[in-house]
Design a protein around this motif. Structure first.
Motif, PDB file in Angstrom:
ATOM      1  N   THR A   1     -55.761   5.774 -69.357  1.00 26.00           N
ATOM      2  CA  THR A   1     -56.406   6.858 -68.614  1.00 26.00           C
ATOM      3  C   THR A   1     -55.450   7.409 -67.562  1.00 26.00           C
ATOM      4  O   THR A   1     -55.339   8.624 -67.388  1.00 26.00           O
ATOM      5  N   TRP A   2     -54.749   6.517 -66.875  1.00 27.96           N
ATOM      6  CA  TRP A   2     -53.786   6.923 -65.854  1.00 27.96           C
ATOM      7  C   TRP A   2     -52.682   7.771 -66.470  1.00 27.96           C
ATOM      8  O   TRP A   2     -52.332   8.831 -65.960  1.00 27.96           O
ATOM      9  N   LEU A   3     -52.136   7.335 -67.604  1.00 26.69           N
ATOM     10  CA  LEU A   3     -51.073   8.076 -68.295  1.00 26.69           C
ATOM     11  C   LEU A   3     -51.554   9.456 -68.753  1.00 26.69           C
ATOM     12  O   LEU A   3     -50.847  10.453 -68.602  1.00 26.69           O
ATOM     13  N   LEU A   4     -52.758   9.501 -69.311  1.00 23.16           N
ATOM     14  CA  LEU A   4     -53.269  10.769 -69.821  1.00 23.16           C
ATOM     15  C   LEU A   4     -53.636  11.723 -68.689  1.00 23.16           C
ATOM     16  O   LEU A   4     -53.544  12.940 -68.852  1.00 23.16           O
ATOM     17  N   ARG A   5     -54.019  11.196 -67.551  1.00 25.80           N
ATOM     18  CA  ARG A   5     -54.284  12.035 -66.374  1.00 25.80           C
ATOM     19  C   ARG A   5     -52.967  12.667 -65.898  1.00 25.80           C
ATOM     20  O   ARG A   5     -52.902  13.848 -65.600  1.00 25.80           O
ATOM     21  N   ILE A   6     -51.894  11.873 -65.882  1.00 26.68           N
ATOM     22  CA  ILE A   6     -50.580  12.401 -65.510  1.00 26.68           C
ATOM     23  C   ILE A   6     -50.163  13.483 -66.515  1.00 26.68           C
ATOM     24  O   ILE A   6     -49.653  14.541 -66.131  1.00 26.68           O
ATOM     25  N   THR A   7     -50.409  13.229 -67.793  1.00 26.85           N
ATOM     26  CA  THR A   7     -50.075  14.198 -68.847  1.00 26.85           C
ATOM     27  C   THR A   7     -50.837  15.496 -68.645  1.00 26.85           C
ATOM     28  O   THR A   7     -50.260  16.592 -68.691  1.00 26.85           O
ATOM     29  N   MET A   8     -52.136  15.380 -68.417  1.00 24.94           N
ATOM     30  CA  MET A   8     -52.979  16.558 -68.220  1.00 24.94           C
ATOM     31  C   MET A   8     -52.480  17.371 -67.028  1.00 24.94           C
ATOM     32  O   MET A   8     -52.318  18.592 -67.118  1.00 24.94           O
TER      33      MET A   8
ATOM     34  N   PRO B   1     -62.382  24.123 -66.630  1.00 26.62           N
ATOM     35  CA  PRO B   1     -63.394  23.047 -66.647  1.00 26.62           C
ATOM     36  C   PRO B   1     -63.965  22.795 -68.049  1.00 26.62           C
ATOM     37  O   PRO B   1     -64.197  21.651 -68.435  1.00 26.62           O
ATOM     38  N   TYR B   2     -64.179  23.854 -68.811  1.00 31.33           N
ATOM     39  CA  TYR B   2     -64.710  23.701 -70.167  1.00 31.33           C
ATOM     40  C   TYR B   2     -63.639  23.119 -71.093  1.00 31.33           C
ATOM     41  O   TYR B   2     -63.904  22.259 -71.923  1.00 31.33           O
ATOM     42  N   ARG B   3     -62.425  23.623 -70.955  1.00 35.86           N
ATOM     43  CA  ARG B   3     -61.319  23.157 -71.798  1.00 35.86           C
ATOM     44  C   ARG B   3     -61.093  21.659 -71.609  1.00 35.86           C
ATOM     45  O   ARG B   3     -60.935  20.913 -72.579  1.00 35.86           O
TER      46      ARG B   3
ATOM     47  N   THR C   1     -65.571  10.558 -70.132  1.00 37.20           N
ATOM     48  CA  THR C   1     -65.118  11.885 -69.736  1.00 37.20           C
ATOM     49  C   THR C   1     -65.483  12.154 -68.280  1.00 37.20           C
ATOM     50  O   THR C   1     -64.672  12.667 -67.508  1.00 37.20           O
ATOM     51  N   ALA C   2     -66.704  11.789 -67.905  1.00 37.47           N
ATOM     52  CA  ALA C   2     -67.141  11.980 -66.524  1.00 37.47           C
ATOM     53  C   ALA C   2     -66.236  11.212 -65.556  1.00 37.47           C
ATOM     54  O   ALA C   2     -65.826  11.743 -64.517  1.00 37.47           O
ATOM     55  N   GLU C   3     -65.926   9.970 -65.909  1.00 34.95           N
ATOM     56  CA  GLU C   3     -65.053   9.162 -65.058  1.00 34.95           C
ATOM     57  C   GLU C   3     -63.651   9.757 -64.996  1.00 34.95           C
ATOM     58  O   GLU C   3     -63.051   9.836 -63.924  1.00 34.95           O
ATOM     59  N   GLU C   4     -63.129  10.179 -66.144  1.00 32.77           N
ATOM     60  CA  GLU C   4     -61.784  10.750 -66.215  1.00 32.77           C
ATOM     61  C   GLU C   4     -61.660  12.006 -65.359  1.00 32.77           C
ATOM     62  O   GLU C   4     -60.690  12.182 -64.633  1.00 32.77           O
ATOM     63  N   LEU C   5     -62.646  12.883 -65.458  1.00 33.32           N
ATOM     64  CA  LEU C   5     -62.593  14.168 -64.762  1.00 33.32           C
ATOM     65  C   LEU C   5     -63.231  14.125 -63.373  1.00 33.32           C
ATOM     66  O   LEU C   5     -63.251  15.130 -62.662  1.00 33.32           O
ATOM     67  N   LYS C   6     -63.796  12.960 -63.021  1.00 32.62           N
ATOM     68  CA  LYS C   6     -64.430  12.762 -61.711  1.00 32.62           C
ATOM     69  C   LYS C   6     -65.571  13.757 -61.477  1.00 32.62           C
ATOM     70  O   LYS C   6     -65.641  14.421 -60.436  1.00 32.62           O
TER      71      LYS C   6
END
Length: 172
Positions: free
Chosen positions: A60-67, A121-123, A139-144
């Motif tokens: 999740t941390w890696l993908l957040r950095i990627t995003m 936000p939708y994307r 998803t909720a946790e990832e996007l806060k």
């Protein structure tokens, strides 16, 4: 003093590299640029690995950095001036059913393009749920954001995509 991370850069690249590259491609829609984003992400990870606090999974941390890296790139002035090259991947040229594969790729490119045109936000919700195959709670946790917000954004995103697809079908 922070504890030394049990993760190695090489191990993270081996285990999660495909996920990072796939996520980057979903955002930038060009394989060469996605590869650049991949390198950028792992440069950042290399600098910040000792700050990882294990509040979320390492993936999740890696993908957040990627995003975030991809979003920064898409907002940059460089992105608006550069025209991406076409990606004709060797596997497509060698396929038995070349026309069928070209058609499939074109459809996938069309859908990815429509997803990329959605408001951020939708994307983000669509990418998490459909491309990363995350559940509503993840998803909720990832996007806060709350689970209800994820559901409503997903519903609205699907409605927008349906309208765009319907418009394309009637134009053809």
């Amino acid at each position: 003093m922070r504890k030394k991370s049990a993760y190695t850069l090489e191990g993270l690249m081996r285990e999660y590299g495909n996920d990072v590259l796939r996520m980057a491609y979903l955002y930038v829609n060009d394989m060469h640029t996605a590869e650049d984003m991949f390198q950028e992400v792992f440069l950042k990870v290399n600098e910040k690995l000792d700050t990882y606090e294990e509040r979320a999974s390492i993936k999740t941390w890696l993908l957040r950095i990627t995003m975030n890296t991809c979003k920064d790139y898409l907002k940059s002035a460089y992105h608006s001036r550069v025209v991406p090259m076409f990606d004709f991947g060797e596997e497509g040229l060698l396929a038995q059913d070349f026309l069928g594969e070209v058609e499939q790729r074109e459809e996938a490119r069309t859908v990815r393009g429509m997803v990329q045109e959605l408001p951020e936000p939708y994307r983000d919700v669509v990418i998490c749920v459909y491309f990363r195959e995350m559940g509503i709670k993840e998803t909720a946790e990832e996007l806060k954001i709350s689970e209800g917000t994820v559901k409503s954004r997903l519903f609205r995103a699907k409605e927008k995509l349906k309208k765009r697809l319907k418009g394309r079908l009637t134009d053809a």
